[in-house]
Motif scaffolding. Structure first.
Motif, PDB file in Angstrom:
ATOM      1  N   ARG A 112       0.828  -1.212   0.000  1.00  0.00           N
ATOM      2  CA  ARG A 112       0.000   0.000   0.000  1.00  0.00           C
ATOM      3  C   ARG A 112       0.861   1.261   0.000  1.00  0.00           C
ATOM      4  NH1 ARG A 112      -3.195  -2.778   4.303  1.00  0.00           N
ATOM      5  NH2 ARG A 112      -5.093  -3.629   3.344  1.00  0.00           N
ATOM      6  N   ALA A 113       2.050   1.153   0.540  1.00  0.00           N
ATOM      7  CA  ALA A 113       2.921   2.330   0.666  1.00  0.00           C
ATOM      8  C   ALA A 113       3.826   2.535  -0.553  1.00  0.00           C
ATOM      9  CB  ALA A 113       3.779   2.194   1.923  1.00  0.00           C
ATOM     10  N   VAL A 114       3.823   1.585  -1.468  1.00  0.00           N
ATOM     11  CA  VAL A 114       4.682   1.710  -2.656  1.00  0.00           C
ATOM     12  C   VAL A 114       4.066   2.727  -3.612  1.00  0.00           C
ATOM     13  CG1 VAL A 114       5.646   0.529  -4.663  1.00  0.00           C
ATOM     14  CG2 VAL A 114       5.569  -0.637  -2.456  1.00  0.00           C
ATOM     15  N   GLU A 115       4.799   3.785  -3.918  1.00  0.00           N
ATOM     16  CA  GLU A 115       4.271   4.807  -4.820  1.00  0.00           C
ATOM     17  C   GLU A 115       4.528   4.465  -6.286  1.00  0.00           C
ATOM     18  OE1 GLU A 115       5.704   8.636  -3.743  1.00  0.00           O
ATOM     19  OE2 GLU A 115       4.819   8.595  -1.727  1.00  0.00           O
ATOM     20  N   ASP A 116       5.721   4.004  -6.579  1.00  0.00           N
ATOM     21  CA  ASP A 116       6.091   3.661  -7.962  1.00  0.00           C
ATOM     22  C   ASP A 116       6.022   2.143  -8.112  1.00  0.00           C
ATOM     23  OD1 ASP A 116       6.959   3.686 -10.533  1.00  0.00           O
ATOM     24  OD2 ASP A 116       9.037   4.234 -10.086  1.00  0.00           O
ATOM     25  N   TRP A 117       4.900   1.661  -8.655  1.00  0.00           N
ATOM     26  CA  TRP A 117       4.622   0.203  -8.702  1.00  0.00           C
ATOM     27  C   TRP A 117       5.391  -0.436  -9.871  1.00  0.00           C
ATOM     28  CZ3 TRP A 117       2.602  -2.839  -5.160  1.00  0.00           C
ATOM     29  CH2 TRP A 117       2.149  -4.127  -5.511  1.00  0.00           C
ATOM     30  N   THR A 118       6.657  -0.737  -9.622  1.00  0.00           N
ATOM     31  CA  THR A 118       7.508  -1.382 -10.633  1.00  0.00           C
ATOM     32  C   THR A 118       7.981  -2.716 -10.109  1.00  0.00           C
ATOM     33  OG1 THR A 118       9.563  -0.414  -9.775  1.00  0.00           O
ATOM     34  CG2 THR A 118       8.325   0.875 -11.416  1.00  0.00           C
ATOM     35  N   ALA A 119       8.408  -3.556 -11.020  1.00  0.00           N
ATOM     36  CA  ALA A 119       8.910  -4.872 -10.624  1.00  0.00           C
ATOM     37  C   ALA A 119      10.080  -4.746  -9.663  1.00  0.00           C
ATOM     38  CB  ALA A 119       9.326  -5.656 -11.878  1.00  0.00           C
ATOM     39  N   GLU A 120      10.921  -3.757  -9.887  1.00  0.00           N
ATOM     40  CA  GLU A 120      12.079  -3.562  -9.020  1.00  0.00           C
ATOM     41  C   GLU A 120      11.655  -3.232  -7.596  1.00  0.00           C
ATOM     42  OE1 GLU A 120      16.172  -0.833  -8.811  1.00  0.00           O
ATOM     43  OE2 GLU A 120      14.673  -0.513 -10.393  1.00  0.00           O
ATOM     44  N   ILE A 164       8.679  -3.804  -6.257  1.00  0.00           N
ATOM     45  CA  ILE A 164       7.939  -4.951  -5.722  1.00  0.00           C
ATOM     46  C   ILE A 164       8.910  -5.989  -5.180  1.00  0.00           C
ATOM     47  CG2 ILE A 164       6.433  -6.879  -6.332  1.00  0.00           C
ATOM     48  CD1 ILE A 164       5.181  -4.954  -8.467  1.00  0.00           C
ATOM     49  N   TYR A 165       9.958  -6.255  -5.918  1.00  0.00           N
ATOM     50  CA  TYR A 165      10.939  -7.225  -5.448  1.00  0.00           C
ATOM     51  C   TYR A 165      11.630  -6.714  -4.179  1.00  0.00           C
ATOM     52  CZ  TYR A 165      14.891 -10.371  -5.121  1.00  0.00           C
ATOM     53  OH  TYR A 165      15.813 -11.293  -4.651  1.00  0.00           O
ATOM     54  N   GLY A 166      11.841  -5.412  -4.111  1.00  0.00           N
ATOM     55  CA  GLY A 166      12.446  -4.844  -2.904  1.00  0.00           C
ATOM     56  C   GLY A 166      11.606  -5.119  -1.675  1.00  0.00           C
ATOM     57  N   VAL A 167      10.285  -4.992  -1.813  1.00  0.00           N
ATOM     58  CA  VAL A 167       9.379  -5.288  -0.696  1.00  0.00           C
ATOM     59  C   VAL A 167       9.493  -6.757  -0.312  1.00  0.00           C
ATOM     60  CG1 VAL A 167       6.956  -5.464  -0.009  1.00  0.00           C
ATOM     61  CG2 VAL A 167       7.764  -3.439  -1.235  1.00  0.00           C
ATOM     62  N   LEU A 168       9.449  -7.639  -1.290  1.00  0.00           N
ATOM     63  CA  LEU A 168       9.538  -9.078  -1.034  1.00  0.00           C
ATOM     64  C   LEU A 168      10.865  -9.421  -0.356  1.00  0.00           C
ATOM     65  CD1 LEU A 168       8.104 -10.336  -4.437  1.00  0.00           C
ATOM     66  CD2 LEU A 168       7.029 -10.677  -2.208  1.00  0.00           C
ATOM     67  N   LYS A 169      11.950  -8.829  -0.855  1.00  0.00           N
ATOM     68  CA  LYS A 169      13.284  -9.126  -0.313  1.00  0.00           C
ATOM     69  C   LYS A 169      13.381  -8.679   1.144  1.00  0.00           C
ATOM     70  CE  LYS A 169      17.704 -10.295  -1.063  1.00  0.00           C
ATOM     71  NZ  LYS A 169      18.297  -9.972   0.228  1.00  0.00           N
ATOM     72  N   SER A 170      12.802  -7.527   1.430  1.00  0.00           N
ATOM     73  CA  SER A 170      12.866  -7.041   2.809  1.00  0.00           C
ATOM     74  C   SER A 170      12.111  -7.967   3.755  1.00  0.00           C
ATOM     75  CB  SER A 170      12.299  -5.620   2.892  1.00  0.00           C
ATOM     76  OG  SER A 170      10.900  -5.604   2.639  1.00  0.00           O
ATOM     77  N   ILE A 171      10.977  -8.480   3.290  1.00  0.00           N
ATOM     78  CA  ILE A 171      10.186  -9.400   4.115  1.00  0.00           C
ATOM     79  C   ILE A 171      10.945 -10.702   4.319  1.00  0.00           C
ATOM     80  CG2 ILE A 171       8.078 -10.796   4.163  1.00  0.00           C
ATOM     81  CD1 ILE A 171       6.698  -8.464   2.669  1.00  0.00           C
ATOM     82  N   MET A 172      11.539 -11.241   3.258  1.00  0.00           N
ATOM     83  CA  MET A 172      12.288 -12.490   3.386  1.00  0.00           C
ATOM     84  C   MET A 172      13.458 -12.329   4.337  1.00  0.00           C
ATOM     85  SD  MET A 172      12.307 -14.148  -0.459  1.00  0.00           S
ATOM     86  CE  MET A 172      12.942 -12.686  -1.289  1.00  0.00           C
ATOM     87  N   ASP A 173      14.163 -11.217   4.245  1.00  0.00           N
ATOM     88  CA  ASP A 173      15.319 -10.991   5.120  1.00  0.00           C
ATOM     89  C   ASP A 173      14.889 -10.839   6.578  1.00  0.00           C
ATOM     90  OD1 ASP A 173      16.942 -11.097   2.918  1.00  0.00           O
ATOM     91  OD2 ASP A 173      17.165  -8.914   2.708  1.00  0.00           O
ATOM     92  N   GLU A 174      13.821 -10.079   6.805  1.00  0.00           N
ATOM     93  CA  GLU A 174      13.365  -9.840   8.181  1.00  0.00           C
ATOM     94  C   GLU A 174      12.856 -11.124   8.837  1.00  0.00           C
ATOM     95  OE1 GLU A 174      10.538  -6.688   8.466  1.00  0.00           O
ATOM     96  OE2 GLU A 174      11.702  -5.364   7.159  1.00  0.00           O
TER      97      GLU A 174
END
Length: 469
Positions: free
Chosen positions: A401-409, A411-421
């Motif tokens: 919901r907080a992503v302003e620029d909805w790009t694959a890059e 989106i992957y950043g969000v996923l990566k942060s969740i996996m790392d955390e």
């Protein structure tokens, strides 16, 4: 060097099958190999009972789809009846041909008598002028015209595929060249046509070898130059038997319907009986540059659907996205998909074209973008039964919901942060999101697929899916 002129001359009595297509490809390639070479199209439509306009259209459309551009034609034999009569009249005048009044019943009786004596069935020359002096012409019988074949000697040629081939003239009888209705027979019409069209190389299936000595004798009788001949072994089915509808002998245009690209089929058929080193994949320009009839195999080739599928897969994977979009659009719409107002189809091609073997399979892979969401509630509960997965999906929803620029890059950043955390691997979060958003456990490139779905749709689908648990 004389002008190279090849021709393809199908009969419109059925569909354009693989053998005809391969012959056309070889004729095209040989003509294009030489500067100034010409490739011609002739429609041999003298079989009026079996020839159909539908089959003519299939031939024309098949040539167009395969992108086998011809320089002259199509020439239709039925438009040339006057020309055939002109040649027959000249042959009658010169004693090269004669009228035969033998009835069908007579000829059948002759055949049965010869077979009973274990003699090769052949016309006995009973209406040759010297054999019917004083013989009355039977009433009510319309004569056919026969070519007076040489009685002695050998007729031979150096075939560009099979090498030296010879027949004794004693094996050949006096060929019918024109029927009583004024329609020429195949062996006669093809010779007159090839002379008039200045064909330099006759390329055709090996099933025509027995016709060739008769045709060579006709060329010589007419005082014409005999062309080069190249006879191609037939194509067998995957079971190594003669091609039939049961084992893969489909119409060329059926391959278009099944989702093959024309360049893939041309490439594949060219390799069925000819090769250039170890090159399996090549362009039409390379085919024209490399092709030589003398390098064709003498042995039948076997159709291998797996090889064709693999080759088609390679061509699809490297095809232009806009072109693929044009080809796949009607296939998606035929499945009930709605494209307008949804993900850009050319961009969808970019992420879906790497694996499918046919355009049909590619269309199937695209349907998640263009059909209403189809979600199995039991599957939703299954993929969210794991506490980590449920937590990861909720965290993704919050951050998406907080992503302003909805790009694959991003989106992957969000996923990566969740996996790392959370210390989890991609499937723990990706699989449930796929099921919630697409209704499937698998999808094309995950982050790019989410980008093409759009932020609002992804969030809405996750929210509605979480309500099912």
């Amino acid at each position: 060097m004389k002008e190279i002129r090849t021709r393809i001359a199908p009969s419109p009595t059925g569909m354009m099958h693989l053998g005809t297509a391969r012959t056309a490809i070889y004729c095209w390639a040989y003509a294009r190999h030489f500067v100034g070479g010409k490739f011609l199209l002739r429609i041999e439509d003298t079989d009026q009972e079996r020839s159909t306009q539908e089959a003519v259209d299939v031939i024309i459309n098949g040539m167009k789809w395969l992108e086998l551009d011809y320089d002259e034609g199509p020439v239709y034999q039925m438009d040339r009846l006057g020309r055939y009569k002109e040649v027959v009249d000249m042959m009658l005048e010169k004693g090269l041909a004669y009228k035969c009044y033998a009835t069908k019943e007579e000829l059948e009786a002759l055949r049965e008598e010869q077979m009973a004596k274990k003699i090769k069935p052949r016309y006995d020359g009973r209406w040759r002028p010297e054999n019917c002096v004083g013989k009355p012409i039977p009433e009510g019988v319309t004569p056919v015209i026969r070519f007076r074949n040489p009685d002695t000697g050998t007729v031979s040629w150096d075939d560009m595929v099979y090498g030296h081939i010879a027949f004794e003239n004693t094996e050949l009888d006096d060929l019918v060249i024109m029927r009583g209705d004024g329609i020429p027979t195949y062996n006669f019409a093809v010779v007159v046509d090839d002379i008039d069209m200045k064909v330099s190389h006759v390329v055709r299936g090996a099933d025509h070898i027995n016709n060739t000595p008769r045709q060579i004798n006709l060329y010589k009788a007419l005082g014409a130059e005999v062309p080069e001949f190249a006879h191609l072994p037939l194509i067998n089915g995957p079971d190594n038997r003669k091609l039939s509808k049961r084992n893969g002998d489909a119409s060329v245009m059926d391959y278009e319907k099944k989702g093959y690209l024309p360049e893939a089929l041309v490439n594949y058929l060219a390799r069925l009986g000819w090769g250039h080193g170890n090159d399996e994949k090549f362009t039409k320009a390379q085919l024209a540059e490399w092709f030589d009839l003398r390098h064709c195999s003498k042995s039948p080739a076997c159709l291998d659907p797996k090889k064709l599928n693999h080759l088609n897969h390679l061509y699809i994977a490297e095809a232009d996205n806009d072109r693929l979009a044009r080809l796949v659009r009607p296939r998606i719409e035929a499945r009930g998909g709605v494209i307008d107002g949804h993900a850009d189809l050319a961009r969808v091609m970019e992420i879906t074209k790497q694996r499918p073997e046919t355009l049909e399979a590619l269309a199937d892979n695209c349907m998640i973008f263009y059909r209403p969401l189809q979600r199995d509630e039991a599957l939703v509960r299954e993929v969210l039964a794991n506490d980590q997965s449920l937590a990861a999906v909720k965290l993704f929803l919050e951050r998406a919901r907080a992503v302003e620029d909805w790009t694959a890059e991003n989106i992957y950043g969000v996923l990566k942060s969740i996996m790392d955390e959370m210390g989890i691997k991609m499937p723990v979060v990706a699989v449930p999101i796929r099921v919630l958003v697409f209704g499937e456990k698998v999808s094309p490139m995950f982050d790019k697929t989410l980008e093409l779905f759009g932020k609002d749709t992804v969030i809405a689908n996750i929210e509605s899916g979480l309500k099912l648990i």
